[in-house]
Design an enzyme around this catalytic site. Structure first.
Site, PDB file in Angstrom:
ATOM      1  N   HIS A  60      -6.472 -14.069   9.465  1.00  0.00           N
ATOM      2  CA  HIS A  60      -5.795 -13.851  10.750  1.00  0.00           C
ATOM      3  C   HIS A  60      -6.193 -12.528  11.397  1.00  0.00           C
ATOM      4  CE1 HIS A  60      -2.548 -11.698   8.345  1.00  0.00           C
ATOM      5  NE2 HIS A  60      -2.569 -10.924   9.416  1.00  0.00           N
ATOM      6  N   ASP A  74      -5.700 -17.951   4.299  1.00  0.00           N
ATOM      7  CA  ASP A  74      -5.666 -16.699   5.071  1.00  0.00           C
ATOM      8  C   ASP A  74      -6.552 -15.647   4.424  1.00  0.00           C
ATOM      9  OD1 ASP A  74      -5.126 -14.862   7.020  1.00  0.00           O
ATOM     10  OD2 ASP A  74      -2.996 -14.633   6.572  1.00  0.00           O
ATOM     11  N   SER A  95      -2.403  -5.884   7.011  1.00  0.00           N
ATOM     12  CA  SER A  95      -2.960  -7.178   6.618  1.00  0.00           C
ATOM     13  C   SER A  95      -4.361  -7.028   6.045  1.00  0.00           C
ATOM     14  CB  SER A  95      -3.016  -8.111   7.827  1.00  0.00           C
ATOM     15  OG  SER A  95      -1.733  -8.433   8.291  1.00  0.00           O
TER      16      SER A  95
END
Length: 270
Positions: free
Chosen positions: A107, A137, A213
């Site tokens: 992402h 992901d 992230s």
């Protein structure tokens, strides 16, 4: 509303035993409702659970200090990942796995191009996405000339202490204490809020923000236990990381069969 906009309301809904019971009987929300959840909550992390959070392992205390040689060494290898697209500059974190490869979240790079990594000394290098898995992901970048040894992987269980390393808000690198509360099989959606997926994740006590992230969860010896990819909708001190067992197959596939991906043609993550 279990994901926002009010943290207090979200917390009460997420912890409601009655609603959790009803949630197990109800069908999963369709993708368009998942998108509405994102708008209401204003979050930049993907939703970990397709519905209400299940009952999770009880919280453990984080370590008072993570100033160890292992943590400090690992912090020197964690990079900022920046890309152009999705209306601006998208930033995340990443870490080396050897031979010029850096792993981050899918992402972080979906819908973007012109990828770069920034090292702790401030220098930048161009990168190419060579593996992209929107369900787990996970994305792997190849950085020509990036001769940094990969961080070592290590095991974890409930009570394993360590740190989360990354670039919250796209700013300076930050090391925050973390502890593993436990491991769960989380049923959620892919990064586009479309297909249902099941991921093996660690539930952590750690404070993370967008920009973390793709950063590593490490133990006190500096070994990578997993990769941060989301935070709790109801508890700002709780975060989630994909386990090493979850990300290792993708890393191996990337190293064995690297294939450049033009992720600017992909949709931006929901």
């Amino acid at each position: 509303f279990s994901r926002g906009p009010s943290p207090e309301i979200a917390q009460q809904i997420q912890r409601s035993a009655l609603l959790r019971g009803l949630d197990t009987l109800a069908p999963r929300p369709p993708p368009f409702l998942a998108s509405v959840q994102q708008v209401l909550a204003g979050v930049q992390f993907p939703p970990v659970f397709a519905g209400l959070e299940p009952t999770l392992p009880s919280a453990l205390p984080v370590p008072e200090s993570v100033d160890t040689p292992g943590v400090n060494h690992a912090a020197q290898s964690v990079v900022k990942v920046s890309s152009l697209g999705c209306g601006g500059i998208v930033t995340g974190s990443g870490f080396p796995v050897g031979s010029g490869y850096v792993v981050t979240n899918a992402h972080v790079v979906s819908g973007t191009g012109s990828h770069t990594i920034q090292k702790t000394d401030g220098s930048t290098m161009r990168a190419t996405v060579v593996f992209f898995d929107p369900e787990r992901d996970v994305a792997v970048l190849f950085v020509p000339g990036y001769a940094v040894s990969g961080l070592t992987l290590g095991p974890a269980q409930r009570g394993t202490q360590g740190a989360v390393i990354g670039y919250p808000g796209g700013l300076a690198e930050k090391v925050v204490p973390a502890v593993v509360d436990g491991t769960v099989q989380a049923q959620g959606r892919d990064i586009y809020n479309q297909n249902l997926v099941t991921r093996q994740i660690f539930v952590l006590q750690a404070t993370v923000h967008p920009g973390n992230s793709g950063g590593p969860l490490i133990d006190m010896q500096g070994r990578v236990l997993g990769m941060v990819f989301a935070t709790s909708a109801s508890d700002p001190n709780q975060a989630y990381a994909l386990t090493d067992d979850e990300i290792t197959p993708d890393i191996r596939d990337a190293e064995a069969n690297p294939s450049p991906k033009d992720t600017s043609h992909y949709a931006c993550a929901a």
